[in-house]
Design a protein around this motif. Structure first.
Motif, PDB file in Angstrom:
ATOM      1  N   ALA A 123       0.828  -1.215   0.000  1.00  0.00           N
ATOM      2  CA  ALA A 123       0.000   0.000   0.000  1.00  0.00           C
ATOM      3  C   ALA A 123       0.860   1.261   0.000  1.00  0.00           C
ATOM      4  N   GLU A 124       1.981   1.208   0.703  1.00  0.00           N
ATOM      5  CA  GLU A 124       2.852   2.390   0.768  1.00  0.00           C
ATOM      6  C   GLU A 124       3.486   2.658  -0.597  1.00  0.00           C
ATOM      7  N   MET A 125       3.935   1.597  -1.268  1.00  0.00           N
ATOM      8  CA  MET A 125       4.498   1.762  -2.614  1.00  0.00           C
ATOM      9  C   MET A 125       3.437   2.313  -3.561  1.00  0.00           C
ATOM     10  N   LEU A 126       2.231   1.739  -3.522  1.00  0.00           N
ATOM     11  CA  LEU A 126       1.160   2.227  -4.404  1.00  0.00           C
ATOM     12  C   LEU A 126       0.864   3.701  -4.162  1.00  0.00           C
ATOM     13  N   THR A 127       0.888   4.092  -2.895  1.00  0.00           N
ATOM     14  CA  THR A 127       0.506   5.457  -2.554  1.00  0.00           C
ATOM     15  C   THR A 127       1.606   6.454  -2.882  1.00  0.00           C
ATOM     16  N   LYS A 128       2.847   6.128  -2.497  1.00  0.00           N
ATOM     17  CA  LYS A 128       3.931   7.118  -2.593  1.00  0.00           C
ATOM     18  C   LYS A 128       4.784   6.983  -3.842  1.00  0.00           C
ATOM     19  N   ARG A 129       4.954   5.765  -4.347  1.00  0.00           N
ATOM     20  CA  ARG A 129       5.878   5.558  -5.466  1.00  0.00           C
ATOM     21  C   ARG A 129       5.274   4.581  -6.471  1.00  0.00           C
ATOM     22  N   PRO A 130       4.110   4.901  -7.028  1.00  0.00           N
ATOM     23  CA  PRO A 130       3.463   3.919  -7.910  1.00  0.00           C
ATOM     24  C   PRO A 130       4.321   3.570  -9.121  1.00  0.00           C
ATOM     25  N   ASP A 131       5.278   4.432  -9.473  1.00  0.00           N
ATOM     26  CA  ASP A 131       6.123   4.118 -10.635  1.00  0.00           C
ATOM     27  C   ASP A 131       7.154   3.040 -10.315  1.00  0.00           C
ATOM     28  N   GLN A 132       7.242   2.615  -9.068  1.00  0.00           N
ATOM     29  CA  GLN A 132       8.201   1.554  -8.733  1.00  0.00           C
ATOM     30  C   GLN A 132       7.549   0.177  -8.634  1.00  0.00           C
ATOM     31  N   ALA A 133       6.323   0.076  -9.111  1.00  0.00           N
ATOM     32  CA  ALA A 133       5.631  -1.217  -9.108  1.00  0.00           C
ATOM     33  C   ALA A 133       6.356  -2.209 -10.017  1.00  0.00           C
ATOM     34  N   THR A 134       6.380  -3.468  -9.579  1.00  0.00           N
ATOM     35  CA  THR A 134       6.991  -4.530 -10.386  1.00  0.00           C
ATOM     36  C   THR A 134       6.157  -5.799 -10.244  1.00  0.00           C
ATOM     37  N   PRO A 135       6.309  -6.734 -11.189  1.00  0.00           N
ATOM     38  CA  PRO A 135       5.619  -8.023 -11.028  1.00  0.00           C
ATOM     39  C   PRO A 135       6.052  -8.710  -9.725  1.00  0.00           C
ATOM     40  N   ALA A 136       7.301  -8.475  -9.304  1.00  0.00           N
ATOM     41  CA  ALA A 136       7.781  -9.109  -8.068  1.00  0.00           C
ATOM     42  C   ALA A 136       6.978  -8.640  -6.855  1.00  0.00           C
ATOM     43  N   ALA A 137       6.541  -7.385  -6.861  1.00  0.00           N
ATOM     44  CA  ALA A 137       5.752  -6.861  -5.738  1.00  0.00           C
ATOM     45  C   ALA A 137       4.408  -7.586  -5.645  1.00  0.00           C
ATOM     46  N   VAL A 138       3.827  -7.847  -6.794  1.00  0.00           N
ATOM     47  CA  VAL A 138       2.560  -8.585  -6.822  1.00  0.00           C
ATOM     48  C   VAL A 138       2.785 -10.032  -6.384  1.00  0.00           C
ATOM     49  N   GLN A 139       3.911 -10.595  -6.816  1.00  0.00           N
ATOM     50  CA  GLN A 139       4.263 -11.963  -6.437  1.00  0.00           C
ATOM     51  C   GLN A 139       4.426 -12.085  -4.913  1.00  0.00           C
ATOM     52  N   ALA A 140       4.977 -11.041  -4.297  1.00  0.00           N
ATOM     53  CA  ALA A 140       5.160 -11.054  -2.838  1.00  0.00           C
ATOM     54  C   ALA A 140       3.807 -11.158  -2.134  1.00  0.00           C
ATOM     55  N   LEU A 141       2.796 -10.550  -2.701  1.00  0.00           N
ATOM     56  CA  LEU A 141       1.454 -10.635  -2.107  1.00  0.00           C
ATOM     57  C   LEU A 141       0.901 -12.053  -2.230  1.00  0.00           C
ATOM     58  N   ALA A 142       1.144 -12.669  -3.378  1.00  0.00           N
ATOM     59  CA  ALA A 142       0.697 -14.063  -3.561  1.00  0.00           C
ATOM     60  C   ALA A 142       1.373 -14.954  -2.522  1.00  0.00           C
ATOM     61  N   GLU A 143       2.665 -14.679  -2.287  1.00  0.00           N
ATOM     62  CA  GLU A 143       3.391 -15.482  -1.299  1.00  0.00           C
ATOM     63  C   GLU A 143       2.890 -15.238   0.119  1.00  0.00           C
ATOM     64  N   ALA A 144       2.315 -14.062   0.360  1.00  0.00           N
ATOM     65  CA  ALA A 144       1.714 -13.776   1.675  1.00  0.00           C
ATOM     66  C   ALA A 144       0.323 -14.404   1.791  1.00  0.00           C
ATOM     67  N   GLY A 145      -0.097 -15.115   0.743  1.00  0.00           N
ATOM     68  CA  GLY A 145      -1.350 -15.855   0.816  1.00  0.00           C
ATOM     69  C   GLY A 145      -2.541 -15.180   0.152  1.00  0.00           C
ATOM     70  N   LEU A 146      -2.291 -14.114  -0.619  1.00  0.00           N
ATOM     71  CA  LEU A 146      -3.409 -13.426  -1.274  1.00  0.00           C
ATOM     72  C   LEU A 146      -3.761 -14.105  -2.602  1.00  0.00           C
ATOM     73  N   ALA A 147      -5.020 -14.413  -2.793  1.00  0.00           N
ATOM     74  CA  ALA A 147      -5.527 -14.897  -4.078  1.00  0.00           C
ATOM     75  C   ALA A 147      -5.587 -13.706  -5.043  1.00  0.00           C
ATOM     76  N   PRO A 148      -5.660 -13.964  -6.368  1.00  0.00           N
ATOM     77  CA  PRO A 148      -5.781 -12.845  -7.317  1.00  0.00           C
ATOM     78  C   PRO A 148      -6.888 -11.860  -6.938  1.00  0.00           C
ATOM     79  N   ARG A 149      -8.000 -12.409  -6.493  1.00  0.00           N
ATOM     80  CA  ARG A 149      -9.128 -11.550  -6.102  1.00  0.00           C
ATOM     81  C   ARG A 149      -8.776 -10.648  -4.921  1.00  0.00           C
TER      82      ARG A 149
END
Lengths: 141, 197
Positions: free
Chosen positions: A87-113
């Motif tokens: 959330a902090e990256m999205l809010t303050k530095r959205p240009d630093q988004a990467t597929p790896a950041a999304v992957q980290a959420l999956a690893e924390a147990g988040l489904a795509p939804r």
């Protein structure tokens, strides 16, 4: 119909700002609808997690009343730090988004939804913060 | 550090690729189909909407908000709402958003030169006083909401904007604070396969 923005910005019925907002009634309806869908809808993210992320995004945007609104229903969870980091990256530095950041959420147990819900929640809070800032400006100017 | 700015800001239609699995349209529920149809005329072919529709009610409400803010009648001209959205997208580094809305601005208003420079050089590129006032306000509200001041509102009024129109411009900025963050962080812009380089 009144929404959370009216409440937090102290927009009184019949005031000048109330009149300006009344020109686009769908905005109020969709803000209220978004609040219900994001914070009350069924999700893999708990209600407490959603409010905790919302509180943080409001704080990063310097909106204490918005933060306080969510603080009342916020609570921590083991994966909350991972949610907040994203959330902090999205809010303050959205240009630093990467597929790896999304992957980290999956690893924390988040489904795509759940990733969609988290992103929509952060995006919505960034919308709300700019609306509140605008109402303050229009009230003073 | 890599940045979503690195793609550059070409003034042409781009595609968008999701980093997160999207809904298989063949398995969509009637409600999901309905939300897609309410959201955008081509949503059923667009991975961005097929991703977001996995939270169908959230997308339904957001699309209602987006469509009324960007396309609602009266108030600020649609071109000036697009100008604010494009400047913010350029600032935040969302090439897909910037290209869609730059092209839409040109379609409605003409002035492809202004948009070409805004895309290539960024939000500081020279422009007439009225678009300048809109872009300056949009950029401040986009970057740090509290950075926008009464002086920015006064400049917009001096340029002939009424408060209802100023609110429309501000809502466009608020909406793209939302839109950029979804587009930029759930996937990325890609060159269409059939497009000339």
């Amino acid at each position: 119909m009144r929404d959370l923005l009216d409440e937090l910005a102290g927009i009184q019925p019949g005031s000048r700002l109330d009149g300006l907002r009344a020109l686009r009634p769908d905005v109020r309806a969709a803000v209220a609808g978004s609040e219900a869908a994001i914070f009350e809808g069924e999700s893999g993210l708990t209600t407490e997690e959603r409010h905790a992320v919302a509180q943080a995004v409001a704080e990063w945007n310097d909106e204490p009343a918005l933060a306080a609104h969510h603080a009342a229903r916020a609570a921590a969870s083991p994966r909350l730090p991972a949610l907040l980091a994203h959330a902090e990256m999205l809010t303050k530095r959205p240009d630093q988004a990467t597929p790896a950041a999304v992957q980290a959420l999956a690893e924390a147990g988040l489904a795509p939804r759940d990733v969609v819900m988290l992103s929509q929640l952060v995006a919505h809070m960034n919308f709300m913060a700019r609306m509140l800032a605008t109402f303050r400006l229009l009230e003073r100017a | 550090m890599p940045s979503t700015h690195d793609f550059g800001f070409p003034m042409q239609s781009l595609d968008w690729a999701s980093w997160v699995p999207v809904l298989d349209l063949d398995r969509a529920t009637p409600n999901e189909i309905k939300v897609l149809e309410e959201s955008h005329p081509k949503a059923k072919e667009n991975p961005y909407y097929l991703l977001l529709v996995q939270e169908a009610e959230v997308l339904r409400q957001r699309s209602k908000l987006f469509n009324t803010i960007m396309y609602g009648p009266r108030g600020a001209s649609r071109a000036e709402r697009e100008l604010a959205a494009t400047a913010e997208s350029r600032l935040n580094g969302c090439p897909y958003c910037a290209s869609v809305h730059a092209l839409r601005y040109v379609q409605m208003k003409g002035d492809p030169d202004l948009m070409a420079r805004l895309m290539e050089q960024g939000v500081d590129t020279p422009m007439e006083p009225r678009p300048r006032a809109i872009v300056d306000f949009a950029v401040k509200l986009a970057a740090t909401p509290s950075a926008a001041t009464e002086a920015d509102i006064a400049r917009l009024r001096e340029q002939g904007l009424e408060d209802a129109q100023i609110l429309d411009i501000a809502m466009s900025v608020a909406m793209f604070a939302n839109a950029n963050r979804l587009m930029q962080t759930l996937g990325e812009a890609v060159m269409p396969q059939d497009a000339a380089p």
